[in-house]
Design a protein around this motif. Structure first.
Motif, PDB file in Angstrom:
ATOM      1  N   GLN A 162      11.651  29.399 -42.515  1.00  0.00           N
ATOM      2  CA  GLN A 162      12.464  29.308 -43.722  1.00  0.00           C
ATOM      3  C   GLN A 162      13.817  28.723 -43.344  1.00  0.00           C
ATOM      4  OE1 GLN A 162      12.691  33.038 -45.793  1.00  0.00           O
ATOM      5  NE2 GLN A 162      14.153  32.320 -47.329  1.00  0.00           N
ATOM      6  N   VAL A 163      14.357  27.848 -44.195  1.00  0.00           N
ATOM      7  CA  VAL A 163      15.656  27.231 -43.958  1.00  0.00           C
ATOM      8  C   VAL A 163      16.650  27.790 -44.966  1.00  0.00           C
ATOM      9  CG1 VAL A 163      16.945  25.077 -43.803  1.00  0.00           C
ATOM     10  CG2 VAL A 163      14.526  25.126 -43.144  1.00  0.00           C
ATOM     11  N   LEU A 164      17.758  28.335 -44.465  1.00  0.00           N
ATOM     12  CA  LEU A 164      18.768  28.933 -45.318  1.00  0.00           C
ATOM     13  C   LEU A 164      20.057  28.121 -45.249  1.00  0.00           C
ATOM     14  CD1 LEU A 164      18.323  32.704 -44.322  1.00  0.00           C
ATOM     15  CD2 LEU A 164      17.097  31.399 -46.085  1.00  0.00           C
ATOM     16  N   GLY A 165      20.664  27.870 -46.407  1.00  0.00           N
ATOM     17  CA  GLY A 165      21.928  27.149 -46.454  1.00  0.00           C
ATOM     18  C   GLY A 165      21.860  25.899 -47.304  1.00  0.00           C
ATOM     19  N   ASP A 166      23.036  25.260 -47.475  1.00  0.00           N
ATOM     20  CA  ASP A 166      23.181  24.074 -48.324  1.00  0.00           C
ATOM     21  C   ASP A 166      23.128  22.766 -47.557  1.00  0.00           C
ATOM     22  OD1 ASP A 166      23.588  25.396 -50.806  1.00  0.00           O
ATOM     23  OD2 ASP A 166      25.647  25.873 -50.223  1.00  0.00           O
ATOM     24  N   ALA A 167      22.949  22.811 -46.240  1.00  0.00           N
ATOM     25  CA  ALA A 167      23.145  21.626 -45.407  1.00  0.00           C
ATOM     26  C   ALA A 167      22.353  20.395 -45.852  1.00  0.00           C
ATOM     27  CB  ALA A 167      22.833  21.952 -43.946  1.00  0.00           C
ATOM     28  N   PRO A 168      21.055  20.494 -46.168  1.00  0.00           N
ATOM     29  CA  PRO A 168      20.316  19.268 -46.521  1.00  0.00           C
ATOM     30  C   PRO A 168      20.915  18.520 -47.706  1.00  0.00           C
ATOM     31  CG  PRO A 168      18.787  21.038 -46.003  1.00  0.00           C
ATOM     32  CD  PRO A 168      20.151  21.669 -46.068  1.00  0.00           C
ATOM     33  N   ASP A 188      17.902  17.177 -40.609  1.00  0.00           N
ATOM     34  CA  ASP A 188      18.268  16.736 -41.956  1.00  0.00           C
ATOM     35  C   ASP A 188      18.978  15.392 -42.028  1.00  0.00           C
ATOM     36  OD1 ASP A 188      20.930  17.480 -41.231  1.00  0.00           O
ATOM     37  OD2 ASP A 188      20.578  19.517 -41.918  1.00  0.00           O
ATOM     38  N   LEU A 189      19.241  14.741 -40.888  1.00  0.00           N
ATOM     39  CA  LEU A 189      19.773  13.377 -40.923  1.00  0.00           C
ATOM     40  C   LEU A 189      18.871  12.426 -40.133  1.00  0.00           C
ATOM     41  CD1 LEU A 189      21.898  11.316 -41.720  1.00  0.00           C
ATOM     42  CD2 LEU A 189      23.230  11.987 -39.708  1.00  0.00           C
ATOM     43  N   TYR A 190      18.609  12.720 -38.883  1.00  0.00           N
ATOM     44  CA  TYR A 190      17.820  11.827 -38.045  1.00  0.00           C
ATOM     45  C   TYR A 190      16.322  11.973 -38.298  1.00  0.00           C
ATOM     46  CZ  TYR A 190      22.302  12.057 -35.637  1.00  0.00           C
ATOM     47  OH  TYR A 190      23.639  12.056 -35.343  1.00  0.00           O
ATOM     48  N   GLU A 191      15.924  13.084 -38.897  1.00  0.00           N
ATOM     49  CA  GLU A 191      14.517  13.348 -39.215  1.00  0.00           C
ATOM     50  C   GLU A 191      13.627  13.157 -37.984  1.00  0.00           C
ATOM     51  OE1 GLU A 191      13.744  10.865 -42.622  1.00  0.00           O
ATOM     52  OE2 GLU A 191      14.644  12.314 -43.990  1.00  0.00           O
ATOM     53  N   ALA A 192      14.164  13.574 -36.828  1.00  0.00           N
ATOM     54  CA  ALA A 192      13.394  13.502 -35.590  1.00  0.00           C
ATOM     55  C   ALA A 192      12.317  14.568 -35.534  1.00  0.00           C
ATOM     56  CB  ALA A 192      14.330  13.645 -34.386  1.00  0.00           C
ATOM     57  N   MET A 193      12.464  15.606 -36.357  1.00  0.00           N
ATOM     58  CA  MET A 193      11.500  16.706 -36.415  1.00  0.00           C
ATOM     59  C   MET A 193      11.788  17.508 -37.666  1.00  0.00           C
ATOM     60  SD  MET A 193      13.207  18.973 -33.342  1.00  0.00           S
ATOM     61  CE  MET A 193      13.043  17.566 -32.249  1.00  0.00           C
ATOM     62  N   ASP A 194      10.838  18.376 -38.028  1.00  0.00           N
ATOM     63  CA  ASP A 194      11.078  19.256 -39.163  1.00  0.00           C
ATOM     64  C   ASP A 194      11.530  20.622 -38.658  1.00  0.00           C
ATOM     65  OD1 ASP A 194       8.761  20.552 -38.273  1.00  0.00           O
ATOM     66  OD2 ASP A 194       7.509  19.782 -39.896  1.00  0.00           O
ATOM     67  N   ALA A 195      11.744  21.548 -39.589  1.00  0.00           N
ATOM     68  CA  ALA A 195      12.270  22.859 -39.216  1.00  0.00           C
ATOM     69  C   ALA A 195      11.323  23.600 -38.285  1.00  0.00           C
ATOM     70  CB  ALA A 195      12.548  23.675 -40.477  1.00  0.00           C
ATOM     71  N   GLY A 196      10.033  23.506 -38.552  1.00  0.00           N
ATOM     72  CA  GLY A 196       9.073  24.180 -37.682  1.00  0.00           C
ATOM     73  C   GLY A 196       9.087  23.619 -36.272  1.00  0.00           C
ATOM     74  N   ALA A 197       9.212  22.302 -36.159  1.00  0.00           N
ATOM     75  CA  ALA A 197       9.194  21.670 -34.842  1.00  0.00           C
ATOM     76  C   ALA A 197      10.449  21.977 -34.046  1.00  0.00           C
ATOM     77  CB  ALA A 197       9.028  20.158 -35.000  1.00  0.00           C
ATOM     78  N   ILE A 198      11.596  22.051 -34.710  1.00  0.00           N
ATOM     79  CA  ILE A 198      12.815  22.342 -33.952  1.00  0.00           C
ATOM     80  C   ILE A 198      12.786  23.769 -33.423  1.00  0.00           C
ATOM     81  CG2 ILE A 198      14.350  23.147 -35.812  1.00  0.00           C
ATOM     82  CD1 ILE A 198      16.564  21.446 -34.561  1.00  0.00           C
ATOM     83  N   SER A 239      26.103  11.326 -46.093  1.00  0.00           N
ATOM     84  CA  SER A 239      25.542  10.122 -45.495  1.00  0.00           C
ATOM     85  C   SER A 239      25.656   8.927 -46.437  1.00  0.00           C
ATOM     86  CB  SER A 239      24.078  10.369 -45.111  1.00  0.00           C
ATOM     87  OG  SER A 239      23.529   9.254 -44.449  1.00  0.00           O
ATOM     88  N   ALA A 240      25.455   9.177 -47.732  1.00  0.00           N
ATOM     89  CA  ALA A 240      25.584   8.093 -48.709  1.00  0.00           C
ATOM     90  C   ALA A 240      27.014   7.566 -48.756  1.00  0.00           C
ATOM     91  CB  ALA A 240      25.144   8.582 -50.089  1.00  0.00           C
ATOM     92  N   LYS A 241      27.989   8.468 -48.724  1.00  0.00           N
ATOM     93  CA  LYS A 241      29.389   8.034 -48.736  1.00  0.00           C
ATOM     94  C   LYS A 241      29.734   7.301 -47.445  1.00  0.00           C
ATOM     95  CE  LYS A 241      32.083   8.341 -51.336  1.00  0.00           C
ATOM     96  NZ  LYS A 241      32.653   7.360 -52.311  1.00  0.00           N
ATOM     97  N   ALA A 242      29.235   7.778 -46.309  1.00  0.00           N
ATOM     98  CA  ALA A 242      29.486   7.095 -45.040  1.00  0.00           C
ATOM     99  C   ALA A 242      28.924   5.677 -45.069  1.00  0.00           C
ATOM    100  CB  ALA A 242      28.886   7.889 -43.882  1.00  0.00           C
TER     101      ALA A 242
END
Length: 284
Positions: free
Chosen positions: A136-142, A228-238, A149-152
């Motif tokens: 489970q992922v908790l927080g607003d980060a994504p 959530d930025l590089y998408e090198a892995m998902d939450a389960g993989a990390i 990233s869009a603004k950058a």
């Protein structure tokens, strides 16, 4: 109680202070990611008031958390203490000038029986892996990451710049100045760790199951960027990688992506080539 399996905290640049920190005490743990408007003269620390705020909060949480009953009350108390310490040193004109304050995203968790409470300011993340392997992922980060990233991407295109130089580009400084003035005129400090204890009323609170054997990874956005930025892995993989190989290979992977695969920020638009990357891995 939490057993700390691993922890890591790398500065984003070797010549700049690390403004992240993490810690654990008893049934409590936290990750903190602070910042301050560029060019703000430090008063609490020779290099960075943001780094001072991170250290102060970490030390006070370490001392107070074992005796606390509620995360909101605990953070309010720590922020009141931070405000008192700041006002004892800072010039009076800085006491209420919240745009000159250091600010912090943070996630604070507490085990309460078989429940995990998580309180979040900003874009830090808690990954919670149950004994059956579900995460489970908790927080607003994504969501916050997508907007940043869009603004950058927009500002780098306008400036013809890269993440290594965008913070000094006139278009970025103009945008930052406008945002700063809007915040000042609104009169409402951000909902972040700061010298405004009332910000705790806007904490995000979530819960998750927390039986024995649950594993928790708390991460600053410089570390969670892998998901959530590089998408090198998902939450389960990390989580699997953290448990199998530890946190250092993951931090190294983030740096490889930032310095070798995408130094220009074209694949993954961002405001820094590399951000401070901090994480703490815990087992219940």
């Amino acid at each position: 109680m939490f057993t700390v399996l691993d922890r890591i905290s790398w500065p984003g640049h070797p010549d700049k202070p690390n403004e992240d920190i993490c810690g654990a005490s008893g049934d409590w743990a936290w990750v903190i990611d602070t910042s301050i408007f560029p060019g703000t003269k430090p008063v609490m620390d020779g290099k960075s008031d943001a780094a001072w705020l991170a250290r102060f909060a970490d030390e006070r949480l370490s001392d107070l958390a074992p005796y606390a009953q509620d995360g909101v009350a605990l953070l309010r108390h720590v922020m009141e203490e931070a405000r008192t310490a700041y006002r004892a040193v800072a010039p009076s004109e800085r006491h209420e000038d919240f745009v000159a304050w250091p600010l912090g995203a943070m996630t604070l968790v507490r085990r309460r029986g078989n429940v995990l409470d998580a309180w979040t300011f900003g874009d830090t993340t808690a990954y919670v892996r149950q004994p059956d392997g579900t995460v489970q992922v908790l927080g607003d980060a994504p969501n916050l990451r997508d907007a940043e990233s869009a603004k950058a991407a927009e500002l780098m295109q306008q400036a013809g710049s890269k993440p290594t130089a965008i913070l000094d580009a006139p278009v970025f400084l103009a945008w930052l100045g406008e945002r700063r003035e809007r915040q000042r005129k609104s009169g409402v400090p951000a909902a972040l760790l700061s010298f405004n204890p009332d910000a705790v009323d806007r904490l995000r609170h979530e819960t998750a199951p927390c039986a024995d054997g649950t594993v928790i990874l708390l991460a600053s956005d410089g570390f969670s960027a892998l998901v959530d930025l590089y998408e090198a892995m998902d939450a389960g993989a990390i989580m699997e990688a953290a448990l199998t190989s530890g946190l250092e290979p993951l931090a190294k992977l983030a740096r490889e992506i930032e310095t070798e695969r995408d130094p220009d920020g074209r694949l993954y638009p961002r405001f820094k080539a590399s951000d401070d990357a901090t994480a703490i891995l815990l087992r219940v």
